[in-house]
Design a protein around this motif. Sequence first.
Motif, PDB file in Angstrom:
ATOM      1  N   ASN A 103      -8.521 -16.170 -39.289  1.00 49.37           N
ATOM      2  CA  ASN A 103      -7.267 -16.797 -38.783  1.00 49.37           C
ATOM      3  C   ASN A 103      -7.237 -18.104 -38.162  1.00 49.37           C
ATOM      4  N   TRP A 104      -8.298 -17.909 -37.009  1.00 53.08           N
ATOM      5  CA  TRP A 104      -8.284 -19.504 -35.866  1.00 53.08           C
ATOM      6  C   TRP A 104      -9.496 -19.884 -36.601  1.00 53.08           C
ATOM      7  N   LYS A 105     -10.765 -19.938 -37.523  1.00 51.94           N
ATOM      8  CA  LYS A 105     -11.259 -20.894 -37.790  1.00 51.94           C
ATOM      9  C   LYS A 105     -10.551 -21.627 -39.262  1.00 51.94           C
ATOM     10  N   ILE A 106      -9.846 -20.762 -40.074  1.00 45.69           N
ATOM     11  CA  ILE A 106      -8.554 -21.660 -40.921  1.00 45.69           C
ATOM     12  C   ILE A 106      -7.790 -22.571 -40.334  1.00 45.69           C
ATOM     13  N   LYS A 107      -7.338 -21.997 -39.011  1.00 45.83           N
ATOM     14  CA  LYS A 107      -6.471 -22.606 -37.990  1.00 45.83           C
ATOM     15  C   LYS A 107      -7.287 -23.795 -37.561  1.00 45.83           C
ATOM     16  N   GLY A 108      -8.707 -24.152 -37.033  1.00 44.54           N
ATOM     17  CA  GLY A 108      -9.797 -25.103 -36.515  1.00 44.54           C
ATOM     18  C   GLY A 108      -9.633 -25.233 -35.026  1.00 44.54           C
ATOM     19  N   LEU A 109      -9.232 -23.569 -35.125  1.00 50.82           N
ATOM     20  CA  LEU A 109      -9.752 -22.964 -33.003  1.00 50.82           C
ATOM     21  C   LEU A 109     -11.076 -23.045 -33.001  1.00 50.82           C
TER      22      LEU A 109
END
Length: 189
Positions: A161-167
Amino acid sequence: MAKLQLTCSCGTVRGTTSDMNGKTGTRIMCCCNDCQSFAKFLEQEGNVLDSYGATEIFQIPLSYVKITEGNEQIACMRLSKKGMYRWYAQCCNTPIGNTMTAGIPFIGLIHSFIDNSSIKDAKLSDNLGYLQTKFARKTVYSDQQASQFFVMSKIVFNLINWKIKGLHKPSVFFNDNGQPVVEPKILNI
């Protein structure tokens, strides 16, 4: 929602996080020998480890951490050439957190770098329990242990989830080229 206030024990390195709530991140107690070795390296075993030899860790997106003072005091070590990056404030040897590579949007903030009063203000989720108990200094009973499957599932879900959001960006620990902001000391334990 509230931010976590971050500070080393002498107050030189200070920071904050993005807004937190009960669904942000994962709180665990890690008994692994690497966390214990990190505390020993810093000569902070009494301040970091509990009686089981566990470190309380709060796993959040890497980009959520902002250092506002004392950037020049941030140091890094690795237990091996391929080990996790373990960040600390060299002014007082307060552990900050553990990261993987720059592209992985994860930091395990260590409890001794988080101001306790801000944990209550942010209404963080409960601690899920102890992991890596085979390295514990004494028996961790089953009712104190976290479900390995549940925790790993939650971590993997968060990472995706965080990778998809670029976090993973921006990061105070890695530059735009993905290199650590300071050269890590490698122990080769």
